[in-house]
Design a protein around this motif. Structure first.
Motif, PDB file in Angstrom:
ATOM      1  N   ILE A  89       0.855  -1.180   0.000  1.00  0.00           N
ATOM      2  CA  ILE A  89       0.000   0.000   0.000  1.00  0.00           C
ATOM      3  C   ILE A  89       0.893   1.232   0.000  1.00  0.00           C
ATOM      4  O   ILE A  89       2.075   1.156   0.225  1.00  0.00           O
ATOM      5  N   PHE A  90       0.319   2.366  -0.253  1.00  0.00           N
ATOM      6  CA  PHE A  90       1.067   3.627  -0.298  1.00  0.00           C
ATOM      7  C   PHE A  90       1.311   4.187   1.094  1.00  0.00           C
ATOM      8  O   PHE A  90       0.653   3.804   2.049  1.00  0.00           O
ATOM      9  N   HIS A  91       2.240   5.130   1.173  1.00  0.00           N
ATOM     10  CA  HIS A  91       2.459   5.858   2.424  1.00  0.00           C
ATOM     11  C   HIS A  91       1.366   6.910   2.597  1.00  0.00           C
ATOM     12  O   HIS A  91       0.910   7.501   1.640  1.00  0.00           O
ATOM     13  N   ALA A  92       0.972   7.129   3.822  1.00  0.00           N
ATOM     14  CA  ALA A  92      -0.053   8.133   4.108  1.00  0.00           C
ATOM     15  C   ALA A  92       0.548   9.523   4.106  1.00  0.00           C
ATOM     16  O   ALA A  92       1.726   9.714   4.376  1.00  0.00           O
ATOM     17  N   ALA A  93      -0.287  10.510   3.788  1.00  0.00           N
ATOM     18  CA  ALA A  93       0.162  11.899   3.799  1.00  0.00           C
ATOM     19  C   ALA A  93       0.007  12.514   5.189  1.00  0.00           C
ATOM     20  O   ALA A  93       0.601  13.537   5.484  1.00  0.00           O
ATOM     21  N   CYS A  94      -0.794  11.895   6.038  1.00  0.00           N
ATOM     22  CA  CYS A  94      -1.045  12.461   7.367  1.00  0.00           C
ATOM     23  C   CYS A  94      -0.178  11.762   8.412  1.00  0.00           C
ATOM     24  O   CYS A  94       0.312  10.667   8.192  1.00  0.00           O
ATOM     25  N   PHE A  95       0.004  12.419   9.531  1.00  0.00           N
ATOM     26  CA  PHE A  95       0.516  11.753  10.722  1.00  0.00           C
ATOM     27  C   PHE A  95      -0.019  12.509  11.916  1.00  0.00           C
ATOM     28  O   PHE A  95       0.426  13.613  12.229  1.00  0.00           O
ATOM     29  N   ASP A  96      -1.017  11.925  12.565  1.00  0.00           N
ATOM     30  CA  ASP A  96      -1.735  12.549  13.664  1.00  0.00           C
ATOM     31  C   ASP A  96      -1.790  11.540  14.821  1.00  0.00           C
ATOM     32  O   ASP A  96      -2.791  10.863  15.006  1.00  0.00           O
ATOM     33  N   PRO A  97      -0.698  11.415  15.586  1.00  0.00           N
ATOM     34  CA  PRO A  97      -0.626  10.350  16.602  1.00  0.00           C
ATOM     35  C   PRO A  97      -1.401  10.671  17.869  1.00  0.00           C
ATOM     36  O   PRO A  97      -1.535  11.818  18.262  1.00  0.00           O
TER      37      PRO A  97
END
Length: 152
Positions: A89-97
């Motif tokens: 799968i692709f890498h996500a554009a978000c990172f909201d931990p």
């Protein structure tokens, strides 16, 4: 060693040889002396000088609990699926931990929206792709230990 641990260890070793990923995070999570789970503030604050411990040097820890064997196996499975999804799968554009864990030599945080995983280790930061079980499994562990969620 129980049958379940042998199966998990076998899967980790197979993944290591097939895909070239390091098994050290999994081994530390499953067999390490201590593992802590954290509820974290999702906004990185590298310039913030307020006292308190942080994950990855930037995410403030809100609440914490030690991980028991059931938690360790569940989180190892979620991380494993996240690592596999990185290949297909692709890498996500978000990172909201919102959640993180600390095991020997590693800090790990997961995105609440896509399950994207960021790891900080002695060798530096690395990103892992979308893990379909990431968010729900991590949230299950948080609720199981009755940790305070972030304000936002």
């Amino acid at each position: 060693m129980t049958r379940r641990k042998k199966i998990i260890l076998g899967l980790i070793c197979a993944k290591t040889f097939l895909f070239g990923s390091s098994p050290f995070l999994y081994l530390a999570l499953l067999f390490g002396p201590q593992a802590q789970f954290f509820s974290i503030d999702p906004w990185p604050r590298t310039q913030d000088q307020t006292p308190g411990r942080r994950i990855g040097g930037q995410y403030r820890i809100i609440d914490e609990a030690p991980l028991d064997p059931l938690d360790r196996v569940a989180l190892a499975g979620a991380l494993f699926i996240g690592d596999l999804s990185d290949l297909i799968i692709f890498h996500a554009a978000c990172f909201d931990p919102r959640h993180a864990l600390r095991v020997t030599g590693f800090d790990v945080a997961v995105c609440v929206h896509c399950g994207g995983i960021v790891r900080w280790s002695i060798t530096g930061e690395s990103y892992t792709g979308i893990g379909p079980l990431g968010g729900p499994v991590w949230e299950w562990v948080r609720k199981r230990h009755n940790l305070k969620p972030p304000d936002h």
